[in-house]
Design a protein around this motif. Structure first.
Motif: not given
Length: 341
Positions: A270-278
């Motif tokens: 299960e992946t975690s959401a990252i709003p503004r990923p890098t």
């Protein structure tokens, strides 16, 4: 079996161009302030971040500690920081023991400090005080905070007359991801630490940037804690090459996006959401603690780090290829085809 090391972007090593620059670096003695390559690096980062002065240090932990010592003094005070901040989890002892600071944690969803909690913490804690921001947010998967977010977080400090420090260990990543100049993201803070040895790929080095008087005070504290370097131009030369590579961080972000997409398509994680990923990915395996998951991944030739008891962090950097990322995703899927085996 070859190993794909996704533990951190500090795992980069100097390439031939960087080593050549280090070998031919013109040096002086930075303890006397006359190493020309250090002075060139400091001047260049001042221009990049839009500050008045900069001080070269061995690494981000030292830059951040100097910001606390210069910001509240060695006699103690309050540092207000996010509950998941790098300071609280990895640098707390330096601030607490050496600067005698009381680090006050406040809620920080996705790395953005709760304004009401900041206001309360600043009102209740001993003075002087310092507000601590972080961009990108390490424990939230490298989430980049834009200018609006940063100014919202800093607003309670400004109302209280409290200085603001920005832990910009991966500020370069945030700038590239958001399409902003580093100076635009740094403008919210009185002092900024800027790392050269993460995604930018230098073997060591960070800079503490801010007003001239405060940076001179930090220079004194650097000497006090044994951080003086002499022929530091050898390391500063690597930093100058690293700065040239700032636009290349976009490739790390592209590869990290591919890794996150592949993991999201895997039934076992299960992946975690990252709003503004890098350049990071976060995932967990239902029913499997992070340490156990990492042990099993290491057996398949993939290395990562635990962020919480359940979450695993993977970090992409300049030495990873598209093939590395594809193979890492395949190995993760093969180890966790449907959760706990």
């Amino acid at each position: 079996m070859d190993v794909i090391d996704l533990r951190s972007d500090t795992r980069t090593t100097p390439d031939p161009r960087m080593r050549a620059a280090m070998a031919r670096a013109e040096v002086g003695d930075d303890s006397f302030g006359d190493d020309p390559t250090v002075l060139e690096l400091e001047e260049r980062v001042v221009g990049l971040l839009g500050t008045k002065a900069a001080l070269f240090t061995a690494g981000g932990t030292m830059s951040n500690l100097l910001a606390v010592l210069a910001g509240i003094g060695p006699g103690g005070g309050t540092v207000v920081a996010g509950a998941q901040s790098h300071l609280l989890h990895y640098e707390n002892d330096g601030a607490r023991v050496l600067a005698r600071a009381r680090v006050q944690a406040v809620p920080d969803p996705h790395g953005e400090l709760d304004g009401d909690a900041v206001t309360a913490a600043l009102a209740d804690g001993p003075r002087p005080a310092l507000l601590w921001l972080e961009n990108t947010s390490n424990r939230y998967g490298g989430n980049a905070l834009d200018e609006a977010s940063s100014h919202r977080q800093a607003a309670p400090a400004r109302r209280a007359g409290t200085a603001v420090h920005l832990d910009g260990a991966r500020l370069a990543n945030a700038a590239v991801a958001l399409g902003r100049r580093p100076a635009e993201l740094a403008a919210v803070a009185d002092t900024v630490s800027f790392s050269l040895c993460k995604g930018l790929g230098a073997p060591a080095g960070s800079l503490l940037c801010g007003p001239v008087e405060l940076i001179e005070e930090a220079r004194y504290f650097r000497r006090m804690i044994g951080g003086t370097l002499h022929q530091a131009g050898v390391l500063a030369a690597a930093g100058l090459v690293a700065l040239d590579r700032l636009p290349e961080l976009a490739e790390d972000h592209r590869r990290a996006a591919a890794l996150r997409a592949a993991l999201a398509g895997s039934a076992g994680v299960e992946t975690s959401a990252i709003p503004r990923p890098t350049n990071m990915a976060l995932f967990q395996v239902p029913g499997v603690p992070a340490e156990e998951a990492l042990e099993r991944l290491a057996g398949a030739g993939v290395l990562g780090l635990p962020i919480t008891a359940d979450l695993v962090r993977l970090v992409v950097h300049r030495e990873h290829s598209d093939t590395d990322i594809e193979r890492a995703a395949e190995r993760i899927a093969s180890v966790f085809p449907g959760g706990r085996a």
